[in-house]
Design an enzyme around this catalytic site. Structure first.
Site, PDB file in Angstrom:
ATOM      1  CG  ASP A  45      -1.983  -1.057   1.184  1.00  0.00           C
ATOM      2  OD1 ASP A  45      -1.757  -2.084   0.521  1.00  0.00           O
ATOM      3  OD2 ASP A  45      -3.040  -0.862   1.808  1.00  0.00           O
ATOM      4  CE  LYS A  63      -5.298   1.875   2.444  1.00  0.00           C
ATOM      5  NZ  LYS A  63      -4.231   1.140   3.138  1.00  0.00           N
ATOM      6  CE  LYS A  65      -6.996  -1.443   2.437  1.00  0.00           C
ATOM      7  NZ  LYS A  65      -5.665  -1.929   2.804  1.00  0.00           N
TER       8      LYS A  65
END
Lengths: 287, 339
Positions: free
Chosen positions: B171, B239, B275
């Site tokens: 991430d 995300k 996400k």
């Protein structure tokens, strides 16, 4: 000059706020003579669930406050009740159909009872706790601690304000937080008490007041795993044996229904009923 | 697939960006492309999100949704005070969310800081999915998370460390400062470089999730542009947030990102994951997201390889709701683990 009447629709008291019922339902409050008085919110099981969440989150602060502070906060409620005497008397006369003198006497007794319980806040531990005798060089001490979230089915008969106060006040003394289902047919005193609590020093969520059907909400509160104790004082007309069985499933402490004018009469036992005894040992000085 | 989609599918990421931008990924080309994307009707977007959030999901659908949500969670701990012990207990929870119910599904991944990846991998043991469909993946935040304020060399070293430690998913955060000051090329190049750093020794790649930190992007238009930029540069997932600032994930923001993903699939035939992370604490909220995904990009997106929730406290609430549905009475925090 004539004025239009302003019919009120009351709301619930959950977490220090006044929300409508999640279900959107209301029901009519009738005077003793059968006339329309106001609408009250008819709480659903989800409102009861929200109230338990609010009570749980308020528990740390209320149980953690010093006993002296709790006593002061409770006493302050009695002061505010005193200031609203006229309103309470008026509502009791309308809903219960008693004489103003009888209503006045009921309000007096409710306030006195609140003061009496407030006084216990920093004293009950001395009476209910104990220094246990041991045969060794250490102390062994038992102290009562609040049970946690207490659900209460308020008395459904008798004085509507006095019954509510008699059930709610003792549970608050030790530092428990409360979810109370008010008198179904005479909820005005409970609604007004909510307004008193909202302007008092009681933190939001410590007392949560639901108006509506005890028969509908009691089973959900009894079986709720996050309710630590349930006071069935006003549940005499419900299927309270099954409520006890439901409560036992998640180890919920239970107080049985009481009927008659002396229901929930003031006693130290009602305070201690909502406590758990913690026993600890502590070393003595090495002299 | 249409013929233009087929043509797109044959290209690799770099060539695809080149074809779409009509030139190299320079600031000027990217700005022309990203500013050429139609603007967002903010009122309409929020209304659509509110509408999607008002669906009533009950009984068997709710049960399905709760299980689905658990299987889509990236169970996260990103505290300065994290310890190996805490990561091990997190892994335990990821593998057996509800010890009282063996039928309870596992979460998709655990998400930790890069230095704790080996601990998580070791704790998972044979349950480590390592990019496959069975078991639990290990995701690591990298690139100077959460601020992203470090030189590219440091960020790449951070990523390399996590990948070497056994992370299946990275991430990364984008450089919001560069994005907001219009240096799109720099952001693009960084994502490309990080993607390259995700390469393992055997030539395979760790999944790359690109954190846009939408709370710092100020407008929905910026969120849409950042989403396109991240996808053009080759992100496998976009995300919403780091979870370290407020506002984190919101339904309208996630909806706008899902729309980009939908448009990207129409354009190229490729699927990119989304996400939302941070601020999703209740089952009720999570169900709104599930509805939004199904209505915007389709139910096929409700799979761990295309949709995740970044959350820590959400799992407990879902478990309590799940217990309520099984036992018929409300559950309480005493019946789930403290974390």
């Amino acid at each position: 000059m004539t004025r239009l009447a302003v019919p009120k629709t009351y709301k619930l008291y959950i977490g220090g706020k006044f929300p409508r019922s999640e279900s959107g339902r209301v029901y009519e409050i009738r005077s003793h003579g059968g006339g329309f008085l106001a609408n009250a919110a008819q709480a659903s099981r989800k409102d009861a669930r929200d109230a338990v969440v609010a009570a749980r989150s308020a528990l740390g602060g209320w149980a953690g406050a010093t006993a002296y502070n709790r006593g002061q906060v409770l006493y302050r409620i009695a002061e505010l009740l005193e200031g609203r005497r006229v309103q309470f008397i008026d509502e009791i006369v309308q809903t219960e159909g008693v004489t103003p003198n009888a209503a006045s006497a009921q309000v007096d007794e409710a306030i006195d009872r609140w003061v009496w319980y407030a006084g216990w806040a920093d004293k009950y531990v001395q009476v209910a706790g104990n220094a246990n005798p041991v045969s060794g060089p250490y102390f062994n001490i038992s102290v009562p601690e609040p049970t946690g979230v207490v659900a209460i089915i308020a008395p459904q008969s008798g004085g509507s304000l006095l019954g509510l106060v008699s059930a709610v006040a003792p549970a608050l003394v030790a530092g428990n937080t409360v979810v109370v289902v008010a008198n179904e047919t005479m909820p005005l005193s409970a609604v007004s008490l909510g307004e008193v609590l909202a302007t008092s020093d009681v933190p939001g969520g410590v007392v949560n007041i639901l108006t509506g059907s005890p028969a509908e909400m009691a089973p959900w509160l009894a079986s709720h795993a996050d309710v630590n104790a349930i006071d069935l004082v006003g549940a005499g007309d419900l299927d309270w044996v099954n409520l006890q069985i439901d409560a036992a499933e998640t180890l919920t402490r239970v107080l049985q229904p009481e009927n008659g004018p002396d229901a929930a009469s003031p006693s130290l036992a009602r305070i201690v009923a909502f406590t758990e005894t913690k026993t600890i040992w502590h070393t003595k000085g090495l002299i | 697939m249409t013929s233009s989609q087929l043509a797109m599918a044959r290209l690799n990421t770099g060539e695809r960006a080149l074809a779409l931008l009509g030139g190299e990924a320079t600031d000027a080309n990217l700005r022309r492309y990203l500013h050429g994307i139609p603007g967002i009707d903010a009122v309409g977007l929020e209304q659509r999100a509110a509408d999607l959030g008002s669906r009533s999901v009950k009984t068997s659908s709710k049960k399905w949704a709760l299980d689905k949500i658990i299987s889509l969670i990236d169970l996260t701990t990103l505290e300065g005070a994290d310890t190996p012990g805490k990561v091990r207990s997190l892994v335990g929870k990821a593998l057996t969310p509800d010890p009282g119910d063996p039928a309870c599904p596992r979460v998709a991944a655990v998400c930790v800081y890069g230095d704790l990846v080996p601990i998580a991998v070791e704790a998972l043991g044979s349950a480590h999915a390592a990019g496959t469909d069975t078991g639990v993946n290990v995701a690591a935040v990298a690139t100077a998370f959460p601020s992203g304020r470090a030189s590219l060399a440091v960020k790449l070293a951070d990523v390399g460390d996590a990948v070497a430690g056994g992370a299946d998913e990275i991430d990364m955060v984008i450089d919001r400062g560069a994005f907001l000051s219009g240096r799109f090329g720099q952001v693009y190049d960084e994502i490309v470089a990080v993607k390259e750093a995700c390469k393992r020794a055997d030539g395979s790649f760790a999944h790359l999730k690109v954190i846009l930190e939408t709370g710092e992007l100020n407008t929905y238009d910026n969120v849409r542009r950042a989403s396109w930029l991240a996808i053009l540069a080759g992100g496998d997932f976009i995300k919403t947030s780091t979870g370290k600032m407020v506002p984190a994930a919101t339904l309208p923001v996630t909806l706008s990102m899902l729309e980009v993903v939908r448009d990207w699939k129409r354009l190229t035939g490729a699927r990119v994951g989304v996400k939302p992370a941070g601020g999703i604490r209740t089952s009720k909220d999570a169900i709104k997201y599930v509805v939004t995904v199904a209505e915007t990009v389709g139910e096929e997106w409700l799979t761990p390889s295309l949709f995740r929730f970044g959350a820590s406290s959400l799992l407990n609430d879902v478990l309590m709701q799940r217990q309520k549905m099984t036992t018929g009475h409300y559950s309480g925090p005493d019946y789930v683990t403290i974390d």
